[in-house]
Scaffold this motif. Structure first.
Motif, mmCIF file in Angstrom:
data_model
loop_
_atom_site.group_PDB
_atom_site.id
_atom_site.type_symbol
_atom_site.label_atom_id
_atom_site.label_comp_id
_atom_site.label_asym_id
_atom_site.label_seq_id
_atom_site.Cartn_x
_atom_site.Cartn_y
_atom_site.Cartn_z
ATOM 1 N N LEU A 1 -6.987 4.326 -2.684
ATOM 2 C CA LEU A 1 -7.145 2.878 -2.548
ATOM 3 C C LEU A 1 -6.038 2.296 -1.668
ATOM 4 O O LEU A 1 -6.295 1.488 -0.772
ATOM 5 N N GLY A 2 -4.800 2.746 -1.912
ATOM 6 C CA GLY A 2 -3.677 2.265 -1.110
ATOM 7 C C GLY A 2 -3.841 2.642 0.350
ATOM 8 O O GLY A 2 -3.636 1.816 1.242
ATOM 9 N N LEU A 3 -4.249 3.897 0.611
ATOM 10 C CA LEU A 3 -4.433 4.345 1.996
ATOM 11 C C LEU A 3 -5.545 3.565 2.683
ATOM 12 O O LEU A 3 -5.393 3.122 3.828
ATOM 13 N N VAL A 4 -6.667 3.363 1.955
ATOM 14 C CA VAL A 4 -7.783 2.618 2.546
ATOM 15 C C VAL A 4 -7.334 1.198 2.881
ATOM 16 O O VAL A 4 -7.638 0.665 3.951
ATOM 17 N N ALA A 5 -6.559 0.596 1.962
ATOM 18 C CA ALA A 5 -6.093 -0.776 2.196
ATOM 19 C C ALA A 5 -5.200 -0.833 3.436
ATOM 20 O O ALA A 5 -5.319 -1.753 4.251
ATOM 21 N N ILE A 6 -4.308 0.171 3.591
ATOM 22 C CA ILE A 6 -3.439 0.195 4.779
ATOM 23 C C ILE A 6 -4.277 0.300 6.048
ATOM 24 O O ILE A 6 -4.091 -0.449 7.012
ATOM 25 N N VAL A 7 -5.246 1.233 6.026
ATOM 26 C CA VAL A 7 -6.075 1.452 7.220
ATOM 27 C C VAL A 7 -6.866 0.191 7.554
ATOM 28 O O VAL A 7 -6.910 -0.253 8.709
ATOM 29 N N VAL A 8 -7.469 -0.426 6.524
ATOM 30 C CA VAL A 8 -8.262 -1.634 6.781
ATOM 31 C C VAL A 8 -7.362 -2.757 7.288
ATOM 32 O O VAL A 8 -7.704 -3.459 8.242
ATOM 33 N N ALA B 1 -8.634 -4.946 -3.108
ATOM 34 C CA ALA B 1 -10.073 -5.227 -3.120
ATOM 35 C C ALA B 1 -10.380 -6.341 -2.121
ATOM 36 O O ALA B 1 -11.352 -6.264 -1.367
ATOM 37 N N THR B 2 -9.525 -7.365 -2.087
ATOM 38 C CA THR B 2 -9.749 -8.479 -1.168
ATOM 39 C C THR B 2 -9.617 -8.033 0.284
ATOM 40 O O THR B 2 -10.466 -8.348 1.127
ATOM 41 N N ILE B 3 -8.538 -7.275 0.566
ATOM 42 C CA ILE B 3 -8.287 -6.851 1.944
ATOM 43 C C ILE B 3 -9.405 -5.935 2.439
ATOM 44 O O ILE B 3 -9.904 -6.075 3.555
ATOM 45 N N ILE B 4 -9.821 -4.994 1.583
ATOM 46 C CA ILE B 4 -10.853 -4.047 1.996
ATOM 47 C C ILE B 4 -12.167 -4.778 2.227
ATOM 48 O O ILE B 4 -12.869 -4.544 3.203
ATOM 49 N N GLY B 5 -12.498 -5.711 1.338
ATOM 50 C CA GLY B 5 -13.755 -6.433 1.478
ATOM 51 C C GLY B 5 -13.721 -7.422 2.632
ATOM 52 O O GLY B 5 -14.692 -7.570 3.365
ATOM 53 N N GLY B 6 -12.608 -8.110 2.773
ATOM 54 C CA GLY B 6 -12.513 -9.108 3.838
ATOM 55 C C GLY B 6 -11.822 -10.355 3.327
ATOM 56 O O GLY B 6 -12.377 -11.088 2.517
ATOM 57 N N LEU B 7 -10.595 -10.556 3.820
ATOM 58 C CA LEU B 7 -9.802 -11.702 3.392
ATOM 59 C C LEU B 7 -10.381 -12.976 4.006
ATOM 60 O O LEU B 7 -10.813 -12.986 5.142
ATOM 61 N N GLY B 8 -10.395 -14.046 3.209
ATOM 62 C CA GLY B 8 -10.822 -15.328 3.753
ATOM 63 C C GLY B 8 -12.319 -15.503 3.835
ATOM 64 O O GLY B 8 -12.808 -16.336 4.573
ATOM 65 N N GLY C 1 0.826 -1.208 0.000
ATOM 66 C CA GLY C 1 0.000 0.000 0.000
ATOM 67 C C GLY C 1 0.857 1.253 0.000
ATOM 68 O O GLY C 1 0.627 2.185 -0.772
ATOM 69 N N LEU C 2 1.893 1.256 0.856
ATOM 70 C CA LEU C 2 2.824 2.399 0.907
ATOM 71 C C LEU C 2 3.448 2.628 -0.466
ATOM 72 O O LEU C 2 3.538 3.761 -0.953
ATOM 73 N N SER C 3 3.876 1.507 -1.086
ATOM 74 C CA SER C 3 4.509 1.596 -2.392
ATOM 75 C C SER C 3 3.578 2.256 -3.404
ATOM 76 O O SER C 3 3.973 3.153 -4.155
ATOM 77 N N MET C 4 2.292 1.808 -3.384
ATOM 78 C CA MET C 4 1.341 2.354 -4.352
ATOM 79 C C MET C 4 1.069 3.829 -4.069
ATOM 80 O O MET C 4 0.975 4.637 -4.993
ATOM 81 N N VAL C 5 0.952 4.187 -2.781
ATOM 82 C CA VAL C 5 0.687 5.577 -2.416
ATOM 83 C C VAL C 5 1.866 6.458 -2.841
ATOM 84 O O VAL C 5 1.675 7.530 -3.445
ATOM 85 N N ILE C 6 3.098 6.007 -2.565
ATOM 86 C CA ILE C 6 4.276 6.816 -2.903
ATOM 87 C C ILE C 6 4.392 6.981 -4.418
ATOM 88 O O ILE C 6 4.549 8.092 -4.931
ATOM 89 N N GLU C 7 4.280 5.847 -5.125
ATOM 90 C CA GLU C 7 4.475 5.890 -6.573
ATOM 91 C C GLU C 7 3.446 6.802 -7.247
ATOM 92 O O GLU C 7 3.791 7.660 -8.066
ATOM 93 N N ASN C 8 2.174 6.627 -6.877
ATOM 94 C CA ASN C 8 1.143 7.448 -7.506
ATOM 95 C C ASN C 8 1.159 8.874 -6.992
ATOM 96 O O ASN C 8 0.782 9.797 -7.716
#
Lengths: 291, 350
Positions: B302-309, B265-272, A100-107
């Protein structure tokens, strides 16, 4: 003679790859973190250096003195915040968080600084000058300097890890986190120090790559991260000098590939990586099988 | 969680184990109705809408495959774009030889399943983080290998042939149906696999790999099957991508962004959970559609949301639903019931 030249150039670029790889290896060795944002952090360091140089007209080499500590502090802060809390939640979480960090930094770089390529210190005598060996071999001074820096960094890391008290703490925590904690070591702080070292070294790698070639927002994942991982796996996981060996093997493979066919440079490097996976999955320097 | 093996618990008529509190037939029927309604869309909505839905189908297929790997088999791949690209290129190769791209798609997907076997042999030597990066390097190597073939357009790619003389409206509709079929097949395959023996083996591995191995569970085989199935699924999604774009460009189909999107998409929705990728895809599509005019911003968010989730809601959005309502639309685990209304049912498996 062209083949000798390819090998010499490959060995020297191996020093650059070792600068990318040693921080990654350190992070994995100490806290079992596979940092997918490693390359992007190197690119950030390069961009910060470019920013400082254009804003203050500081000499390029002086910018290193500013950028490396800044990145080290960033590494400590990142480790103590997001990476530490992802570590507590398992391997998958650290991978997702660093991806996620990688994607945030790159974009983010793409959004704010466009997709243009940027070099560091273009026209500087260090970047342009070279010397000749015989009649056919031209060696760039920059590559020699980068190789020397890589060796000094590895020597410094080795000395730090084996000689200093912080180094002993890092090794203790890497060996057995719980036992070290029982003995009073604050493993979070130790992890932070290790991350600071890792980001300091990769900042050097990012700036060196900016002088050697060009940086753009995708360089971090397309080039630096992949080369760093390939060097780490070829050299052997968790081995410091293995990253230099891995970097040299990768560099030589790429230069020989380019010698065969100019478009095969990258592919040759990856094929050597796959061959190592098949023949010696524990890497060239490591004796035990990896888990 | 140890009830299944704890022999001190008397087995009486008061206990029985079911898949779910709800009748699965109803959700099955519901899923069928959703698929049928979606299949009618080309007749009722504009082609712009179906084009967006085709994107959603691609992401949902990819996310379901990534979920099968990471959520159930513990295989965190960052190189699934290798299969997306291979699928797209296999469709292109077959189309260049005169096959209709639509007919080429299943052949291409199966072909990628075959290619997945030797690739598994290579990457299965590494675990966790280094497995992830080995798959990534592999995907990069596959792209460089394919770029060598000038007949496939080298580094720039080729337009997909085989559509000449077809009505554009018909192409759009066919593309949509193919995308829908691929997604439905992918989700059905994941559901059936996890309900069966493979699901049991994977659960055992997740809970305790050593115990599972010593009980005779064929862990390596289970992971191999998952890797191959995910390869086929991602390749099929890549084929749909090629057909919907009408061209194949190496850096686009082999972009690591595909893996980032399927993972997030998987992580935000729910893994497993099987429901997770559906929710995650919906979130992804909403972000992408609303922020599309702000360039790279949707990827940043999307990246930030994924990190937070990943940090604060480990089981994703569907996990939040499940915690409150104990709701599983596609149950692949087991519930233990203790008598009539005697307390809440316990999940033997999350």
């Amino acid at each position: 003679m062209a083949w000798v030249n390819a090998v010499i150039q490959g060995v020297l670029t191996g020093g650059l790859y070792a600068l990318f790889a040693c921080g990654l290896s350190l992070l994995f060795g100490v806290m079992k973190v596979v940092n997918l944002a490693h390359g992007d952090l190197a690119v950030i360091a390069g961009y910060v250096a470019i920013g400082i140089i254009t804003a203050t007209h500081m000499p390029v080499l002086w910018s290193v003195v500013v950028v490396v500590p800044v990145m080290a502090v960033l590494g400590y802060v990142l480790q103590r915040t997001v990476i530490q809390s992802s570590l507590n939640r398992g391997v998958l979480t650290t991978l997702i968080v660093t991806l996620g960090l990688s994607m945030v930094i790159e974009n983010g770089l793409l959004q704010f600084f466009s997709a243009d390529t940027r070099g560091i210190g273009a026209g500087m005598s260090l970047v342009t000058s070279s010397f000749s060996l015989g009649s056919q071999i031209q060696i760039a001074w920059l590559l020699v300097v980068i190789f020397a820096v890589a060796v000094v960094v590895l020597l410094g890391l080795q000395y730090f890890l084996s000689g200093s008290s912080y180094g002993r703490l890092i090794r203790a925590v890497a060996d057995d986190q719980e036992a070290a904690q029982l003995s009073g070591a604050d493993y979070r702080h130790v992890f932070g120090i290790a991350a600071a070292l890792a980001l300091g070294t990769v900042a050097l790698g990012g700036i060196a790559y900016g002088m050697y070639s060009d940086l753009d927002p995708t360089t971090g994942t397309d080039t630096i991260l992949l080369f760093a991982f390939v060097a780490v796996v070829i050299g052997g996981l968790g081995s410091l000098w293995g990253t230099l060996l891995g970097g040299i093997v990768l560099g030589v493979a790429q230069q020989i590939g380019a010698q065969i066919n100019i478009s095969d440079e990258l592919l040759a490097g990856y094929l050597v990586f796959l061959a190592v996976l098949v023949l010696r999955p524990q890497g060239l320097t490591s004796r035990r099988a990896q888990t | 969680m140890s009830l299944a093996t704890d022999t001190s618990v008397p087995i009486s008529a008061d206990f029985h184990v079911t898949r779910s509190r709800q009748n699965v037939a109803w959700t099955g029927l519901g899923a069928l109705v959703v698929v049928v309604v979606l299949a009618l869309f080309p007749y009722i909505v504009y082609s712009g809408t179906t084009a967006i839905l085709v994107q959603a189908f691609i992401v949902l297929t990819l996310a379901s495959m990534w979920n099968l790997m990471a959520g159930y088999a513990g295989l965190v791949s960052v190189g699934q774009q290798g299969f997306v690209g291979l699928g797209a290129y296999f469709v292109l190769i077959l189309a260049l030889h005169g096959l209709s791209p639509f007919a080429a798609l299943p052949v291409a997907a199966i072909g990628c399943g075959v290619v997945a076997l030797p690739l598994w042999w290579l990457v299965s030597r590494l675990r966790s983080g280094y497995f992830a990066i080995a798959t990534w390097v592999l995907a990069a190597a596959i792209m460089l290998f394919i770029e060598r073939f000038q007949s496939l357009g080298g580094g720039t790619g080729l337009p997909l042939p085989g559509f000449t003389g077809m009505n554009p409206t018909l192409i759009t509709a066919y593309t949509y149906w193919v995308g829908l079929a691929v997604t439905a097949a992918a989700m059905l395959a994941v559901y059936v696999l996890l309900r069966g023996r493979l699901g049991l083996v994977l659960t055992a591995v997740r809970d305790d790999e050593v115990a599972a191995r010593s009980s005779g569970a064929r862990v390596g085989l289970a992971r191999l099957i998952v890797f191959v199935v995910a390869g086929i699924g991602c390749a099929a999604a890549g084929g749909v991508l090629a057909i919907s774009q009408l061209q194949v460009q190496p850096t686009a189909v082999f972009s690591v962004q595909w893996t980032a999107e399927m993972a997030f998409a998987t992580i935000i929705g729910g893994l497993g959970t099987i429901e997770g990728p559906i929710i995650g895809t919906a979130v992804y599509m909403v972000l992408q559609q609303t922020l599309a005019s702000y360039n790279a911003w949707y990827l940043i968010i999307l990246g930030l949301v994924a990190i937070v989730v990943a940090l604060f809601a480990r089981r994703g959005l569907w996990g939040l639903v499940d915690e409150r309502l104990h709701l599983r639309l596609f149950p692949v685990g087991y519930w233990l019931r203790t008598g009539a209304g005697n307390g809440r049912p316990r999940s033997l498996r999350n």
